[in-house]
Write an enzyme that holds these catalytic residues in place. Structure first.
Site, mmCIF file in Angstrom:
data_model
loop_
_atom_site.group_PDB
_atom_site.id
_atom_site.type_symbol
_atom_site.label_atom_id
_atom_site.label_comp_id
_atom_site.label_asym_id
_atom_site.label_seq_id
_atom_site.Cartn_x
_atom_site.Cartn_y
_atom_site.Cartn_z
ATOM 1 N N HIS A 1 -1.273 -27.764 15.533
ATOM 2 C CA HIS A 1 -0.665 -27.171 14.346
ATOM 3 C C HIS A 1 -0.467 -25.671 14.601
ATOM 4 O O HIS A 1 -1.106 -25.086 15.486
ATOM 5 C CB HIS A 1 -1.564 -27.369 13.128
ATOM 6 N N GLU B 1 -1.463 -23.010 13.031
ATOM 7 C CA GLU B 1 -2.680 -22.196 12.917
ATOM 8 C C GLU B 1 -3.604 -22.410 14.110
ATOM 9 O O GLU B 1 -4.151 -21.445 14.651
ATOM 10 C CB GLU B 1 -3.428 -22.528 11.610
ATOM 11 N N CYS C 1 -3.833 -27.142 6.383
ATOM 12 C CA CYS C 1 -4.400 -28.481 6.222
ATOM 13 C C CYS C 1 -5.921 -28.402 6.407
ATOM 14 O O CYS C 1 -6.450 -27.375 6.838
ATOM 15 C CB CYS C 1 -3.774 -29.432 7.235
ATOM 16 N N CYS D 1 -6.973 -27.205 9.927
ATOM 17 C CA CYS D 1 -6.704 -25.788 10.139
ATOM 18 C C CYS D 1 -7.640 -24.917 9.315
ATOM 19 O O CYS D 1 -8.103 -23.875 9.798
ATOM 20 C CB CYS D 1 -5.246 -25.478 9.829
#
Length: 156
Positions: free
Chosen positions: A52, A54, A82, A85
């Site tokens: 992801h 991040e 999320c 993250c």
């Protein structure tokens, strides 16, 4: 807060509309007003469900700074993080996060994190999401006991 850093995170997210490296998510990590790292979602490019924006940005920042501790850094992300993250941000000791889109905005385009939050709220007991069972604690506990006894241990 600096809106210019969010513009860079948004540009990282937009870059995925043509590169198709992953979803439309971007991130920037800043320390003392300077960009340490910037990244976008690379799940599809890397065939890595943890890539992801991040997470990818945290990985770049920790390598650049040579530490797992990102205390003093600020994270700008194009969308509310999320659960994975959020965990990585907290473990990295980042204390300030600015986000653009909401989790509902992400859900509206097909990215749904709510089932993960529900799984956690239900104590990890939804077999449709994940079969999570404890086994063989007696095999795994000795390393914890030995770690607890170490004098020079470093926690993260």
């Amino acid at each position: 807060m600096n809106a210019d850093f969010m513009k860079i995170a948004a540009a990282e997210a937009t870059s995925n509309l043509t590169s198709k490296a992953g979803g439309p998510f971007g991130c920037v990590i800043v320390r003392a007003g300077k960009i340490i790292a910037q990244a976008h979602n690379q799940v599809l490019l890397d065939h890595d469900p943890t890539a992801h924006a991040e997470i990818t940005c945290i990985r770049k920042a920790t390598k650049k700074l040579g530490t797992h501790d990102l205390s003093g850094c600020v994270l700008y992300t194009s969308c509310y993080p999320c659960p994975m993250c959020l965990g990585a941000i907290i473990w990295a000791n980042i204390k300030q996060v600015y986000y653009g889109n909401t989790a509902k905005d992400a859900a509206a385009i097909g990215f749904r994190d709510d089932y993960i939050y529900d799984f956690i709220k239900q104590g990890g007991q939804d077999q449709r999401v994940l079969a999570l069972k404890q086994i063989a604690r007696d095999e795994t506990l000795p390393s914890f006991t030995a770690f607890a006894a170490q004098q020079d241990k470093e926690l993260y």
